[in-house]
Design a protein around this motif. Structure first.
Motif, short mmCIF file in Angstrom:
data_model
loop_
_atom_site.label_atom_id
_atom_site.label_comp_id
_atom_site.label_asym_id
_atom_site.label_seq_id
_atom_site.Cartn_x
_atom_site.Cartn_y
_atom_site.Cartn_z
N ALA A 1 29.83 49.90 49.53
CA ALA A 1 29.14 49.93 50.59
C ALA A 1 29.00 51.46 51.21
O ALA A 1 30.29 51.94 51.00
N ALA A 2 27.94 51.96 51.35
CA ALA A 2 27.96 53.39 51.91
C ALA A 2 28.94 53.49 53.33
O ALA A 2 28.47 52.59 54.09
N ARG A 3 29.72 54.46 53.44
CA ARG A 3 30.41 54.44 54.61
C ARG A 3 29.66 54.71 55.82
O ARG A 3 29.95 53.98 57.02
N ASP A 4 28.45 55.17 55.89
CA ASP A 4 27.92 55.45 57.11
C ASP A 4 26.88 54.21 57.37
O ASP A 4 26.27 54.20 58.45
N ARG A 5 27.05 53.30 56.45
CA ARG A 5 26.45 51.85 56.81
C ARG A 5 27.36 51.04 57.57
O ARG A 5 27.10 49.89 57.59
N ILE A 6 28.62 51.21 57.53
CA ILE A 6 29.78 50.23 58.21
C ILE A 6 29.79 50.51 59.42
O ILE A 6 29.97 51.56 60.16
N LEU A 7 29.44 49.42 60.32
CA LEU A 7 29.51 49.30 61.62
C LEU A 7 30.82 49.54 62.33
O LEU A 7 31.04 49.81 63.47
N GLY A 8 31.96 48.94 61.62
CA GLY A 8 33.13 49.04 62.19
C GLY A 8 34.27 47.82 61.45
O GLY A 8 33.73 47.34 60.44
N LEU A 9 35.28 47.96 61.96
CA LEU A 9 36.49 46.99 61.41
C LEU A 9 36.77 45.95 62.52
O LEU A 9 37.10 46.49 63.60
N GLY A 10 36.94 44.78 61.92
CA GLY A 10 37.39 43.71 62.96
C GLY A 10 38.87 43.10 62.42
O GLY A 10 39.06 43.06 61.31
N LEU A 11 39.60 42.67 63.31
CA LEU A 11 40.87 42.38 62.82
C LEU A 11 41.04 40.91 63.43
O LEU A 11 40.79 40.83 64.77
N ALA A 12 41.37 40.13 62.90
CA ALA A 12 41.64 38.79 63.30
C ALA A 12 43.30 38.50 63.10
O ALA A 12 43.63 38.79 61.94
N VAL A 13 43.92 38.05 64.09
CA VAL A 13 45.47 37.89 64.46
C VAL A 13 45.93 36.76 64.95
O VAL A 13 45.12 36.15 65.66
#
Length: 401
Positions: free
Chosen positions: A150-162
């Motif tokens: 995946a191209a980094r500029d197309r990554i919307l963000g990071l989600g954390l489930a805890v």
């Protein structure tokens, strides 16, 4: 059971033709197209969303230019003129998801269609040194991005489930059961610093409900429950197409319903009854392996193992049926890391309990389903937090301050 998802979505949000609402209406259009498996034409979008034909045309042009939608073919119209079909481009954007479980940390990259592009599992480290632990996680995140393609500029963000409870002010979990050393680690903000990505954090049960709503068994339900079975248990609630989080963001605890069911509680009962031997090495991973043995014994006809699992299933079924009645839900989905081990026996017990709950006049059927997202539903849900927050219609966006 299988749920038909081929029909036109019944939970499409209504848009507004008022000015200054472009972002919301773009989300309405994108969400409608995403939920329609075979895509929608502009005419169908106008009918489904209540937006004018011109508004739909303008929004679709922007979404096409941004690479989120693509024209994929033609379908016949009432007047005989074929209409162009629009569909979501899966690789138009991506989201990362990380699920912190006491036994394993799961990392996934998700595309816009809700499909897992790449996944990695790592044993959950004990937090001896916060710096090295977070550095290890951020390095794994970079590796997952690189290996996914995946191209980094197309990554919307990071989600954390805890695991809960969660302190959203500091972005940390609060004394999580069986996660030694992880209490009050400011994981969210430290990962923002380490990765340079925007980070959203939520309870794993809530993230799993978001996952089912975005890409799983509940894509066409706006009122459903997700019962999560992992090292711990909990319940995500969606009512009127809104994910309920509660006053502190920690909704989903099921102890008050007497429906809590954990890996350790099942195993401890089996050890006490002599069905299983005590684990030589304690810890979440060893307990998960013991649960697998308990499930295998039950499948092989060992009566003691069957009695234990069925008793816990009845306990869960009673609590979930009460919640479904209280909230007027039309769907209950079960899933989580340990659900595949128990699903056959649990479903045989809980499905008839939920679908025939006697304490209210029945106004509609309640469906009971397995998750369609596998044992990684927590990590998928973490990524879906990003997709949902970024791309789904958010009613609060309509507030004019």
């Amino acid at each position: 059971m299988t749920i038909d998802q081929s029909a036109a979505p019944s939970t499409v949000r209504r848009g507004t033709n008022l000015p200054r609402m472009g972002d919301f209406n773009e989300s309405v259009i994108l969400d409608a197209v995403r939920r329609a498996r075979d895509g929608l034409s502009r005419v169908e979008l106008a009918g489904a969303t209540g937006l004018s034909a011109q508004t739909v045309s303008n929004i679709c042009r922007r979404l096409l230019d941004s690479g989120l939608l693509a024209e994929t073919g033609k379908k016949g119209g009432r007047a005989g003129k074929p209409r162009t079909v629009l569909q979501v481009v899966p690789g138009g954007r991506y989201a990362l998801g990380v699920h912190l479980d006491p036994a394993v940390v799961t990392y996934v990259v998700l595309d816009l269609a809700g499909q897992v592009v790449h996944s990695v599992h790592r044993p959950t480290p004990a937090v001896v040194d916060q710096e090295s632990t977070i550095a290890e996680m951020s390095e794994t995140i970079e590796t997952v991005i690189r290996e996914s393609g995946a191209a980094r500029d197309r990554i919307l963000g990071l989600g954390l489930a805890v695991p809960g409870p969660v302190d959203f002010a500091t972005g940390s979990v609060v004394d999580p059961p069986q996660l030694k050393g992880w209490g009050r680690v400011p994981l969210r903000d430290r990962l923002v610093e380490a990765t340079g990505l925007p980070v959203l954090m939520d309870k794993d049960v809530i993230a799993a409900a978001v996952a089912e709503r975005w890409a799983g068994a509940a894509t066409h339900s706006g009122n459903f429950l997700f019962f999560y079975l992992g090292t711990g248990s909990g319940m995500g609630v969606v009512a009127d197409d809104v994910v309920l989080r509660g006053a502190s963001g920690n909704a989903g605890e099921v102890g008050g319903l007497d429906a809590n069911c954990t890996t350790r509680s099942l195993v401890d009962e089996a050890v006490s009854a002599g069905v299983l031997d005590a684990a030589p090495v304690p810890g979440p991973q060893a307990v998960a392996e013991q649960l697998g043995r308990l499930a295998d014994l039950a499948a092989a006809g060992e009566r003691g193992a069957q009695v234990i699992i069925d008793r816990w299933a009845r306990r869960v079924g009673k609590g979930v049926a009460a919640a479904a009645t209280l909230l007027d839900s039309d769907l209950v989905v079960f899933g989580g890391p340990i659900w595949p081990m128990l699903s056959e026996r649990f479903l045989a017990v809980v499905e008839p309990m939920i679908t025939s709950w006697p304490f209210v006049e029945k106004m509609h059927d309640i469906q009971v389903a397995n998750t369609q997202l596998g044992e990684d539903v927590g990590a998928v849900g973490a990524a879906c937090l990003v997709l949902d927050q970024t791309l789904s219609p958010q009613p609060h966006a309509l507030l004019i301050g």
